[in-house]
Write an enzyme that holds these catalytic residues in place. Sequence first.
Site, PDB file in Angstrom:
ATOM      1  N   LYS A  53     121.216  37.791  40.153  1.00 54.45           N
ATOM      2  CA  LYS A  53     121.756  38.507  41.246  1.00 54.45           C
ATOM      3  C   LYS A  53     122.709  37.799  42.132  1.00 54.45           C
ATOM      4  CE  LYS A  53     118.229  42.104  40.735  1.00 54.45           C
ATOM      5  NZ  LYS A  53     116.774  42.466  41.420  1.00 54.45           N
ATOM      6  N   GLN A  97     112.448  41.267  46.131  1.00 52.43           N
ATOM      7  CA  GLN A  97     112.409  41.470  44.744  1.00 52.43           C
ATOM      8  C   GLN A  97     110.927  41.742  44.302  1.00 52.43           C
ATOM      9  OE1 GLN A  97     114.740  41.154  42.348  1.00 52.43           O
ATOM     10  NE2 GLN A  97     113.384  41.208  40.623  1.00 52.43           N
ATOM     11  N   ASP A 120     119.026  48.672  47.210  1.00 53.04           N
ATOM     12  CA  ASP A 120     118.121  48.490  46.005  1.00 53.04           C
ATOM     13  C   ASP A 120     117.627  50.146  46.037  1.00 53.04           C
ATOM     14  OD1 ASP A 120     117.519  46.908  44.028  1.00 53.04           O
ATOM     15  OD2 ASP A 120     115.539  46.616  44.886  1.00 53.04           O
TER      16      ASP A 120
HETATM   17  N1  GUN Z   1     112.050  43.946  39.636  1.00 56.73           N
HETATM   18  C1  GUN Z   1     112.453  44.460  38.576  1.00 56.73           C
HETATM   19  N2  GUN Z   1     113.421  45.131  38.665  1.00 56.73           N
HETATM   20  C2  GUN Z   1     113.774  45.166  40.094  1.00 56.73           C
HETATM   21  C3  GUN Z   1     114.757  45.728  40.772  1.00 56.73           C
HETATM   22  O1  GUN Z   1     115.808  46.396  40.458  1.00 56.73           O
HETATM   23  N3  GUN Z   1     114.652  45.752  42.117  1.00 56.73           N
HETATM   24  C4  GUN Z   1     113.601  44.747  42.737  1.00 56.73           C
HETATM   25  N4  GUN Z   1     113.831  44.968  44.316  1.00 56.73           N
HETATM   26  N5  GUN Z   1     112.797  44.367  42.101  1.00 56.73           N
HETATM   27  C5  GUN Z   1     112.768  44.319  40.831  1.00 56.73           C
END
Ligand code: GUN
Length: 281
Positions: A53, A97, A120
């Site tokens: 990311k 995350q 998100d």
């Molecule tokens: N863990 C796995 N996929 C995601 C996601 O799309 N967002 C977040 N915050 N954590 C994740």
Amino acid sequence: MTARIMDGRRLSTRIISDLKKKVGILSKKGIVPRLDIILVGEDNASKIYVSNKIRTSEQIGIKGELHKFPEKTSKEKIIREIKKLNANEKVHGILVQLPLPQHLDEQEIVDKIEPSKDVDGLTTYSIGRLTTGNANFESCTPKGIIRLIENEKIKIEGRNAVVIGRSNIVGKPISLMLLRRNATVTICHSKTKQLQEHTKNADIIIAAVGRANFLKEAMVKKGAIVIDVGMNRDGGKIAGDVDFDKVKFKASYITPVPGGVGPMTVAMLMENTLKAARAKL
Ligand code: GUN
């Protein structure tokens, strides 16, 4: 019949190069989009996702900032960091995350993110808006799935969609998004009886189970559209939730793992971050 492969890598590359231009234009107007990511603990998959990311952000011209905390960090400390980022005008998007370590309540922490920075789409507020059909930020994986389906000009309205998995990140929001597009949606999960009876009736299957090769050929109707959200380790290999090598001969469309939904998630996060930054214009 062999299914058409829905190439998330190719589509996300196209989206990202388009975003890069848009970020450049916004930056010239004095707003450099910034995404701040909070990572707690040492989960290996999370570290890979997060570095992806950040790398993609930088590639586009979005400033990516990582805030790393040790496994045993208290909830107060993380909440303090989120509040600091909420108050920082230079920060447009905040992402925590997941998964978080066991001692932390994920929803309680995520809900501290200011809704205008919830790129998100995982706060209770964002999910609430999605539910009422007035989404601000849609969560990234489901948004990426819809984009993949729409890219193929596949009709959603009136189709039977079966979602396997009811997580807050994927199962519930993708169900709402499909419903909003007038699919008839069935949500299946670990306690569902006779799963196959549901999946065999599905025109669209979203597999978000978290078990390698879980969805077998016998569970799929001929010509179905199969979306694989899984990212599992099967021995040394990455495997999705779908038994791809067999199901591809039965489905009409299928997403590969890797290279399907995964890259789309990151592209949608970038798109949401740009949207959050543009709101400052
Ligand atoms: N863990 C796995 N996929 C995601 C996601 O799309 N967002 C977040 N915050 N954590 C994740």
